[in-house]
Motif scaffolding. Structure first.
Motif, short mmCIF file in Angstrom:
data_model
loop_
_atom_site.label_atom_id
_atom_site.label_comp_id
_atom_site.label_asym_id
_atom_site.label_seq_id
_atom_site.Cartn_x
_atom_site.Cartn_y
_atom_site.Cartn_z
N VAL A 65 0.97 -1.13 -0.12
CA VAL A 65 -0.06 0.16 0.10
C VAL A 65 0.96 1.14 0.19
N GLN A 66 0.83 1.92 -1.01
CA GLN A 66 1.98 2.97 -1.09
C GLN A 66 1.73 4.01 -0.22
N ASP A 67 0.68 4.37 0.36
CA ASP A 67 0.51 5.37 1.19
C ASP A 67 0.35 4.58 2.83
N GLY A 68 0.62 3.25 2.69
CA GLY A 68 0.25 2.74 3.79
C GLY A 68 1.34 2.99 5.21
N PRO A 69 1.09 3.05 6.38
CA PRO A 69 2.05 3.30 7.37
C PRO A 69 3.09 2.38 7.54
N LEU A 70 2.68 1.09 7.28
CA LEU A 70 3.79 -0.02 7.47
C LEU A 70 4.52 -0.44 6.05
N THR A 71 3.34 -0.94 5.26
CA THR A 71 3.81 -1.62 3.98
C THR A 71 4.42 -0.39 2.92
N SER A 72 4.22 0.67 3.12
CA SER A 72 4.93 1.86 2.16
C SER A 72 6.32 1.60 2.54
N ARG A 73 6.90 1.29 3.62
CA ARG A 73 8.11 1.05 4.21
C ARG A 73 8.38 -0.26 3.78
N LEU A 74 7.83 -1.20 4.29
CA LEU A 74 8.10 -2.85 4.33
C LEU A 74 8.53 -3.22 3.06
N GLN A 75 7.67 -2.78 1.84
CA GLN A 75 7.94 -3.39 0.41
C GLN A 75 9.25 -2.75 0.14
N HIS A 76 10.16 -1.91 0.62
CA HIS A 76 11.56 -1.84 0.38
C HIS A 76 12.50 -2.43 0.86
N ILE A 77 12.38 -3.31 1.92
CA ILE A 77 13.38 -4.39 2.55
C ILE A 77 14.23 -5.06 1.63
N LYS A 78 15.17 -5.34 1.97
CA LYS A 78 16.02 -6.30 1.21
C LYS A 78 16.80 -7.17 2.25
N PRO A 79 17.39 -8.52 1.74
CA PRO A 79 18.19 -9.26 2.39
C PRO A 79 19.26 -8.38 3.19
N GLY A 80 19.28 -8.91 4.47
CA GLY A 80 20.45 -8.14 5.49
C GLY A 80 19.68 -7.14 6.31
N ASP A 81 18.37 -6.70 5.80
CA ASP A 81 17.74 -5.41 6.76
C ASP A 81 16.94 -6.39 7.87
#
Length: 322
Positions: free
Chosen positions: A135-151
């Motif tokens: 969810v592009q403006d979602g409080p969490l998923t707007s951030r969570l969708q950018h995670i990568k291995p090692g985070d």
């Protein structure tokens, strides 16, 4: 200081000399006794090394470690709106397949933004799988969708939930009814040997808008019969019935429509056109409207809603809606 001489009573020995600043060369005193050539070079390198190590130590101390942190080990994006990620598993975490935990990331103010996420891996797995919308403006998923291995993400190791085998009475056929990411808890249960030990048939009904949104479930279901750990338990017990509501596909229509019309029963070759409360059990996970519509159908067939404290014929997860 001579023995027995009181502090402050030390006799002066001649006139006091005027203070003179000491000249330095390269950080070392000039004049008698100062380091020469090679010695000065060695000491300079030692001091430079110590300064470097101090900077590293300070940088490490400045790096904040998240509370209840787990490390992301894998990320796969299925569509612009759906992605999968895997994390390490806390050694203390014990859960039943189908349960959920709270996961999150720090917000702009440093406070954790937490949401309930079903664990998509079975209880025996040494890692944790999750399946999420974006969810592009979602409080969490707007951030969570950018995670990568090692985070790192925050994961509270306190699992709960009603989509567990213990909340159902014994039966012969188990139905998993889901839309979208609601398939996540069933991805866990489909990989649990106990599911196949308790039921003769397991039916996974999953509805999405477009074919690409079914890919996560399709990959999983198709891999299970050959899985070296649980393939022998799955055998031919698992039946998969994916449908779409927008894009053309071999099966189309909503879960509710295919249940109410009896189409899914006919398509799967079942000897009935509705569920039998004495044999069929069901688990439901989707939007609020989806859950309500499915519950109305199940209760119209005589199935009752169960819970951990009072098992019955079907259960529904309500933690993600409303």
């Amino acid at each position: 200081m001579a023995a027995g001489t009181a502090l402050g009573n030390t006799p002066r020995e001649g006139p006091r000399r005027a203070f003179r600043p000491v000249r330095t060369v390269g950080g070392f005193p000039e004049g008698r006794g100062h380091l020469e050539g090679k010695e000065r070079g060695i000491l300079s390198r030692c001091i430079a090394y110590m300064n470097q190590q101090t900077a590293v130590t300070q940088a490490t101390a400045a790096k904040k470690t998240l509370p209840d942190a787990q490390t992301v080990t894998e990320v796969r994006h299925y569509t612009d709106d759906l992605f999968y990620f895997r994390t390490t598993r806390p050694q203390s975490l014990r859960f039943r397949s189908g349960e959920f935990v709270m996961i999150g990331l720090p917000g702009d103010d440093g406070k954790p933004i937490m949401r309930a996420y079903s664990i998509a891996s079975p209880a025996w797995d040494d890692g944790l799988d999750f399946y999420s919308i974006k969810v592009q403006d979602g409080p969490l998923t707007s951030r969570l969708q950018h995670i990568k291995p090692g985070d790192e993400i925050i994961l509270r190791p306190k699992p709960v939930g009603t989509l567990v085998l213990d909340a159902l009475l014994p039966g012969k056929r188990l139905w998993f009814l889901a839309t979208g990411t609601g398939i996540a808890p069933f991805a866990s249960l489909m990989r649990d040997p106990e599911t196949y030990e308790q039921y003769d048939e397991v039916i996974m009904m999953h509805t999405c808008r477009e074919v690409a949104e079914l890919e996560f479930g399709r990959e999983l279901v198709e891999s299970l019969p050959q899985d070296p750990l649980i393939g022998e338990f799955v055998g031919d017990k698992l039946k998969y019935y994916p449908t779409t509501t927008r894009e053309d596909f071999r099966n189309m229509g909503r879960v509710t429509d295919n249940l109410a019309s009896g189409k899914v029963f006919r398509d799967l070759g079942l000897p009935c056109e509705k569920m039998d409360p004495s044999a069929d059990r069901a688990m439901v996970c989707g939007s609020l409207d989806f859950n309500k519509d499915v519950m109305a159908i199940l209760e119209g067939w005589g199935l009752r809603e169960g819970a951990n404290s009072e098992p019955a014929e079907y259960v529904v997860e309500k933690a993600f809606v409303g």
